[in-house]
Design an enzyme around this catalytic site. Structure first.
Site, PDB file in Angstrom:
ATOM      1  CE1 TYR A 288      -2.259   4.348  -6.219  1.00 15.26           C
ATOM      2  CE2 TYR A 288      -0.604   2.624  -6.398  1.00 15.26           C
ATOM      3  CZ  TYR A 288      -1.896   3.064  -6.587  1.00 15.26           C
ATOM      4  OH  TYR A 288      -2.833   2.228  -7.149  1.00 15.26           O
ATOM      5  CE1 TYR A 338      -3.962  -0.246  -4.670  1.00 18.12           C
ATOM      6  CE2 TYR A 338      -5.653  -1.764  -5.407  1.00 18.12           C
ATOM      7  CZ  TYR A 338      -4.552  -0.989  -5.683  1.00 18.12           C
ATOM      8  OH  TYR A 338      -4.038  -0.941  -6.947  1.00 18.12           O
TER       9      TYR A 338
END
Length: 390
Positions: A288, A338
């Site tokens: 992440y 994203y």
């Protein structure tokens, strides 16, 4: 993981909608499209789905009523799961447990969001939000008025504690853009240099623009089923070998460790232990990356390098194409798209299947996936492989 080998969980379908500056549908439509794509990718029909997990994202437009939109009858499992960027890992873990326990046979996990608006910059997505009042208002009054500012504070702690430099953070951005150049789905594919990183404007020191992730519209869904069911399906199965979560919360006492350690330090080893593996077994890491700093911290907390050595490790060239560790091989949230924890998860599935094309990692036996939620408050780890448990 225990139980019948036939019921061991695998990811059998992946659906990715158009991503980026896509303005022709809302988050609920993205979610429905992603589910249909994932189910078709697996070679299944919507009527085969008997479990659905949804993550409402930032707009809250996706909920359990997605069942009605998709006309899914007689679901045995339905729930919203919210742990912010850790939600994808949490959904897959819950789906895996449900499949192994026989609570459901085909569980779809979906995330979709559509915060971008045509004609407005990505910064407008998070502008104008109401600030807390009362005692809680002391934090924004001190200048911490955005997520960018809080992550900058966390990164500054790392800088002060370990001497981490902006150029070292920039090495992460440069490496991931090199991977993105080989990903046709990536929003940003033009190569960048450390000089480009340093020349990009400050967002909140020590974070430049190129230290910060994109904002994207789109949806991603995955299908979790059992190993025996997947053996008859269209795609090579991606076996879920391990998973774990850690929700540290960060109460922020004096001399706390905010910025110096994350939930990855607990969730990573726990997930690997479930898989019967160690950090040295990992071939690909899909981490992440809401910020370059988050990648650096996760690398340290997972044990790819010692605490405080994430900067030199990144600067060594280890993370890019041809490096010693394949990290964020699609470009990540910094350069690709994203969609919260579905960004690293989707690329992990592509790599585990061997479908990465020119960006395919040379080894893919063990793929480690991280999800980070909130202000370093939540963490989820998955261990995936093209091979079942030995």
């Amino acid at each position: 993981m225990t139980g019948s080998a036939a019921r061991r969980p695998v990811i059998a379908g992946l659906g990715i909608t158009e991503v980026g500056k896509v303005y022709d549908r809302d988050a609920a439509r993205f979610a429905a499209d992603a589910v249909r794509l994932a189910v078709a990718d697996a070679g299944l029909d919507l009527s085969d789905v008997d479990g659905l997990f949804v993550n409402p994202g930032t707009t809250g437009e996706v909920g359990v009523d997605l069942q009605s939109q998709l006309q899914l009858p007689e679901l045995r499992l339905l729930s919203e799961i919210q742990a912010f960027g850790a939600s994808a890992g949490a959904m897959v873990a819950q789906a895996s447990l449900a499949v192994q326990a026989g609570m459901a046979d085909v569980v779809v996990c979906v995330f979709a969001d559509a915060p971008l608006r045509e004609g407005k910059g990505s910064g407008a997505v998070y502008a104008g939000r109401a600030q807390p009042s009362g005692f809680a208002g002391m934090i924004p009054a001190a200048g911490l008025t955005s997520v960018n500012a809080v992550y900058a504070l966390a990164a500054r702690r790392h800088v002060e504690a370990y001497g981490t430099t902006s150029e070292q953070l920039g090495a992460i951005a440069v490496a991931q853009r090199a991977w993105a150049a080989m990903n046709p789905l990536a929003q940003l594919r033009e190569p960048i240099t450390i000089a480009d990183h340093q020349a990009s404007r400050w967002i909140a020191e020590p974070l430049h623009l190129l230290d910060c992730c994109l904002v994207s519209n789109g949806g991603i869904a995955v299908v979790v089923t059992s190993a025996d069911r997947a053996a008859q399906l269209r795609q090579p199965p991606v076996h879920v070998l391990g998973f774990a979560q850690s929700h540290v919360g960060h109460p922020n006492p004096r001399d706390g460790r905010f910025g110096l350690i994350s939930g990855a330090a607990q969730a990573g080893p726990a997930a690997l232990k479930m898989a019967g593996l160690g950090i040295s077994d990992v071939d690909v890491a899909e981490l992440y990356d809401c910020y370059t700093y988050t990648v650096l911290l996760t690398l340290e907390d997972y044990g790819f390098c010692a605490k405080g050595e994430g900067g030199p490790f990144a600067a060594s060239g280890a993370l890019g194409p041809g490096g010693s560790l394949a990290v964020n091989t699609g470009g990540g949230q910094l350069s690709s798209y994203y969609l919260w924890g579905m960004t690293p998860l989707s690329e992990a599935i592509i790599q585990a299947r061997g479908h990465g094309g020119p960006r395919q990692a040379p080894r893919n036996d063990v793929v480690l996936v991280s999800g980070n939620g909130g202000l370093l408050a939540h963490h989820a780890t998955l261990v995936l492989s093209p091979h079942p448990h030995s």
